[in-house]
Every structure is written in C-alpha cells, then in structure tokens.
Design an enzyme around this catalytic site. Sequence first.
Site, PDB file in Angstrom:
ATOM      1  N   CYS A 266       0.796  -1.243   0.000  1.00 47.98           N
ATOM      2  CA  CYS A 266       0.000   0.000   0.000  1.00 47.98           C
ATOM      3  C   CYS A 266       0.822   1.284   0.000  1.00 47.98           C
ATOM      4  O   CYS A 266       0.721   2.077  -0.924  1.00 47.98           O
ATOM      5  CB  CYS A 266      -0.933   0.001   1.205  1.00 47.98           C
TER       6      CYS A 266
HETATM    7  C1  UDX Z   1      -0.633   0.445   5.579  1.00 46.67           C
HETATM    8  C2  UDX Z   1      -1.515   1.398   6.402  1.00 46.67           C
HETATM    9  O1  UDX Z   1      -1.063   1.374   7.771  1.00 46.67           O
HETATM   10  C3  UDX Z   1      -2.967   0.983   6.324  1.00 46.67           C
HETATM   11  O2  UDX Z   1      -3.780   1.917   7.015  1.00 46.67           O
HETATM   12  C4  UDX Z   1      -3.388   0.923   4.854  1.00 46.67           C
HETATM   13  O3  UDX Z   1      -4.718   0.512   4.723  1.00 46.67           O
HETATM   14  C5  UDX Z   1      -2.469  -0.013   4.105  1.00 46.67           C
HETATM   15  O4  UDX Z   1      -1.113   0.394   4.255  1.00 46.67           O
HETATM   16  P1  UDX Z   1       0.452  -1.942   5.909  1.00 46.67           P
HETATM   17  O5  UDX Z   1       0.896  -1.895   4.488  1.00 46.67           O
HETATM   18  O6  UDX Z   1      -0.104  -3.213   6.422  1.00 46.67           O
HETATM   19  O7  UDX Z   1      -0.672  -0.836   6.185  1.00 46.67           O
HETATM   20  O8  UDX Z   1       1.703  -1.573   6.773  1.00 46.67           O
HETATM   21  P2  UDX Z   1       2.091  -0.652   8.008  1.00 46.67           P
HETATM   22  O9  UDX Z   1       1.961  -1.422   9.256  1.00 46.67           O
HETATM   23  O10 UDX Z   1       1.440   0.674   7.952  1.00 46.67           O
HETATM   24  O11 UDX Z   1       3.660  -0.480   7.686  1.00 46.67           O
HETATM   25  C6  UDX Z   1       4.084  -0.056   6.384  1.00 46.67           C
HETATM   26  C7  UDX Z   1       5.577  -0.038   6.286  1.00 46.67           C
HETATM   27  O12 UDX Z   1       6.106   1.047   7.040  1.00 46.67           O
HETATM   28  C8  UDX Z   1       6.286  -1.284   6.822  1.00 46.67           C
HETATM   29  O13 UDX Z   1       7.331  -1.627   5.944  1.00 46.67           O
HETATM   30  C9  UDX Z   1       6.808  -0.858   8.161  1.00 46.67           C
HETATM   31  O14 UDX Z   1       7.941  -1.581   8.554  1.00 46.67           O
HETATM   32  C10 UDX Z   1       7.147   0.603   7.878  1.00 46.67           C
HETATM   33  N1  UDX Z   1       7.165   1.445   9.088  1.00 46.67           N
HETATM   34  C11 UDX Z   1       6.025   1.642   9.813  1.00 46.67           C
HETATM   35  C12 UDX Z   1       8.347   2.077   9.463  1.00 46.67           C
HETATM   36  O15 UDX Z   1       9.375   1.934   8.803  1.00 46.67           O
HETATM   37  N2  UDX Z   1       8.344   2.882  10.572  1.00 46.67           N
HETATM   38  C13 UDX Z   1       7.226   3.096  11.312  1.00 46.67           C
HETATM   39  O16 UDX Z   1       7.301   3.840  12.300  1.00 46.67           O
HETATM   40  C14 UDX Z   1       6.027   2.453  10.923  1.00 46.67           C
END
Ligand code: UDX
Length: 429
Positions: A266
């Site tokens: 996403c």
């Molecule tokens: C995301 C959104 O959170 C969600 O609301 C939307 O519907 C779909 O996209 P998701 O793809 O499951 O969800 O992942 P998320 O948990 O948000 O993490 C995304 C990426 O960001 C991961 O690679 C995670 O490791 C990274 N991340 C997240 C960071 O590097 N630092 C952070 O502080 C948070």
Amino acid sequence: MRISVVGNGYIGLATAVGLAGKGYKVVCIDNNSAKVDLINKGKAPIFESGLDDLVSLCVCKQKNLRASEDYRDIADTDITFLCVGTYLSSGGGTDFTQIAQAAEDIGKALAKKNGYHVVAVKSTIAPGTTEQVVIPIIEKASGKKVGTDIGVAVNPEFLEEGKVVQCFLNPYRIIIGEYDKRSGDTVEILYRDFSVPIIRTSLTTAEMIKYASNAFLAVKISFINELGNICKKLGVDVYDVANAMGYDPRIGRKYLNAGVGFGGSCLPKDLEMLIDSAQKAGYEPRLLESVRDVNRDQPLSMVAIAEGIIGGLQGKTIAVLGLAFKPHTDDVRDAPSLRVIASLLEKGASVRAYDPMAMDNARLVLSQSIMYCDSASQAVGGSDCVLILTEWDEFKKESLYNGKVVIDGRRVLDPQRARQICDYHGICW
Ligand code: UDX
C-alpha cells in the site's frame, strides 16, 4: 441486507468475514477458482492472523459465508463491495484493468436485477476514478442510471496487514463517500453498531482521504528516516528524539520508528499514485516526491554502512535476516529486503537469507543465486556481516550475534546491550 464482495484479497476477505461475523449473509465473488474452493472449504486463501478461524466459523458453522465464481450471484444481494486490487501501470499511474473489468461484470449482473442496489468501492483508487471510470462502466453495462436503480459509494479501508480483521472490526473512523444520500444511508446501515465517527463525503473526497492518510504515514516515516540519517552523523540517537517528540499530541509517536524504510502493498504504491494524480492535474508534488526518494535510498544505506565496516563486498558473505516488509506477514511486496539483496548481489556478495514466514514468497521474486536458510542461526553462521531488515521477535535473541558485525535496520536489538556482544551498528542511530 445481503452482501456480495468482489475481489478477495486482504480488503475483500476482511470485509466479507467481518460482515459475515456480524451475521450478514455474504457471498465472495472471485474469478480465481482455487481461492473460491478454499473459502468454500472454510479455509482462508491468504495468511492473516485469526482469518482462518473466522472463515471456518462463517462458512462451516454459521453458514452465512460462501464463495462463487459467478458474478450473477450479485443480483441476489443488496450491496456489492468492490475490492479488487489496484496496480501501478508501467507509466506510474493507476492500472484500471481490474477495476474496470469488475465494474463491467457488476454492471452486467445488475442489468437483470429488480430493485435498488448499491456498489461500494473499497479498492484504493485515484481521486475521481469512481466518478470518471466506475460509474460510466456500471451504467453502460447495466443499462441503468446511477442515482435511480443503482447507488454508488466509496468506503475505503485502512487495514494493516497482519491484523486486517481486527482493523476492519475496530476502525479509527469510517469514511463513506456517497453519490447521493440514499447510497450513503444504505452503506451506513451496515456500520450502525460500530461506535466510531462516520464521516460522509463526496465520492472523490473519500478517495482522497484514503490516499492522504497513507501518504501522511509515508511522510512521517521518511521524515524520521531522514532525521535519523542526520542524527547518525551528529552522534545523536534518533529514537531518543522520536520518543521525546511523540509526547506532543500534535506530533504523536506512531510511525516515527526510523529504519530501513516502508514497503508493502500500500504505502509505496499509494504514494506513487498520488504523485501521478497530482502531476496529471498539473501540480508537481515536491514533498511527496522527496518522501518517495528518501524511501527508495534508505535500504541502500545499510549496504553502504556494511561496505564502510567490512570493506568491499566482493566475495563477502552477508546474512540477511528478515525478508517480509514487516513482521507477522509473509508479504514481500516492495519490501526493503528486495533492494538490499539486489544491491548486495550487484556488488559481488553472497547472500544467506532467512525469514520465519516469507521464504516461499521471497523465492518467487528473488534471485535464485542466494542461499535460503532454515533458521536465523544458519544464515548468521559463516557470514561476514549480518543485516536485520524485519523486526521479528526471534531476531531479538542477542546470542545469535556473538562476535558478528551487525547492522540493525529496524532497532530490533537494544544498542547498548548489543554493543557488548557484537560489532553493532544502527542504520540511522
Ligand atoms: C498500511 C496502512 O497502515 C494501512 O492503514 C493501509 O490501509 C495499508 O497500508 P500496511 O501496508 O499493512 O498498512 O503496513 P504498516 O503497518 O502501515 O507499515 C508499512 C511499512 O512502514 C512497513 O514496511 C513498516 O515496517 C514501515 N514502518 C512503519 C516504518 O518503517 N516505521 C514506522 O514507524 C512504521
């Protein structure tokens, strides 16, 4: 109300199972026969915590969830959630193929239906797509007019992989973009026992809210990663900074974990599509482009740090712990590990990789020339340097790293303790 859900990926399944769990009669429509068979046997076709149990409960016990390949089944329902995947086209914009096909199939099914029907779009699509693409296709294929026989809504999902069912059942807010009041009222009925704010908007505003929310999370991550890169040079721990910043409710601590960057199905894609939408509208979104660029380069800084410590990578063996884009999922789409491994191989290193859950998916997209290990200790053994790319719990075991050069891309280890047992470096701390 009877419900049909078209497209059974993460969003579609969470919607179907979430609503079936609340007692609604739901049919999942998908043209993938293997998926349909699995669901009808009471099994989830994707890995998600709790999903298998819920599919089994609804299909086998409650008997109010089933799957079908036949779009005509839509005509026996009152509302259809359109949940097919959206993809980047080669030019960077939205590839409308699947959404257009699904809209046409839904339209054809509705041609034979008597009575009012609402189509609610849950797929993440560029602002304006429902009005400009989905509605005209449905009207043409059904021979009916939206606003009279058919209602249309945009009801985006904010599901986090790994906990999609929990997210569906416990959202922070519910967005209902509506063609007209009747469309919005019909969708709202389904959410009447969710005690969270329900926000009614226009169709295009709802599409933009979804993009804006994901883009903002991406902004926060790239911001803290850039700050982390600066902090590392200045000898400051970016986690101390983020923790202190987070006390300010205007900022908040969430999504300020500095590291190797964001991946997944996403955030990277939605950011790219928002950039494309802006450009097509004649606006150059410089902030969003920088967010993307910082994220693109961030994984490579791990490789640069490794080179700085162990010298050239030619002929060296590097252990890569973590292939999934985040823990508790087997998903490797746009995972930072892919860029890191490609760069390591390009520089002549051998790669020993391990992930507790994502090995099968990684094998499908990664070079065959890496070694796939059965455990973290097998990957670490015999390596010149260990890169940690996903914060799986099992990578927190400090004894794994005795005497090794370790570069932590996710703050998996406590830096002070880790420095006592290995040559520990943080990606940006
Ligand atoms: C995301 C959104 O959170 C969600 O609301 C939307 O519907 C779909 O996209 P998701 O793809 O499951 O969800 O992942 P998320 O948990 O948000 O993490 C995304 C990426 O960001 C991961 O690679 C995670 O490791 C990274 N991340 C997240 C960071 O590097 N630092 C952070 O502080 C948070």
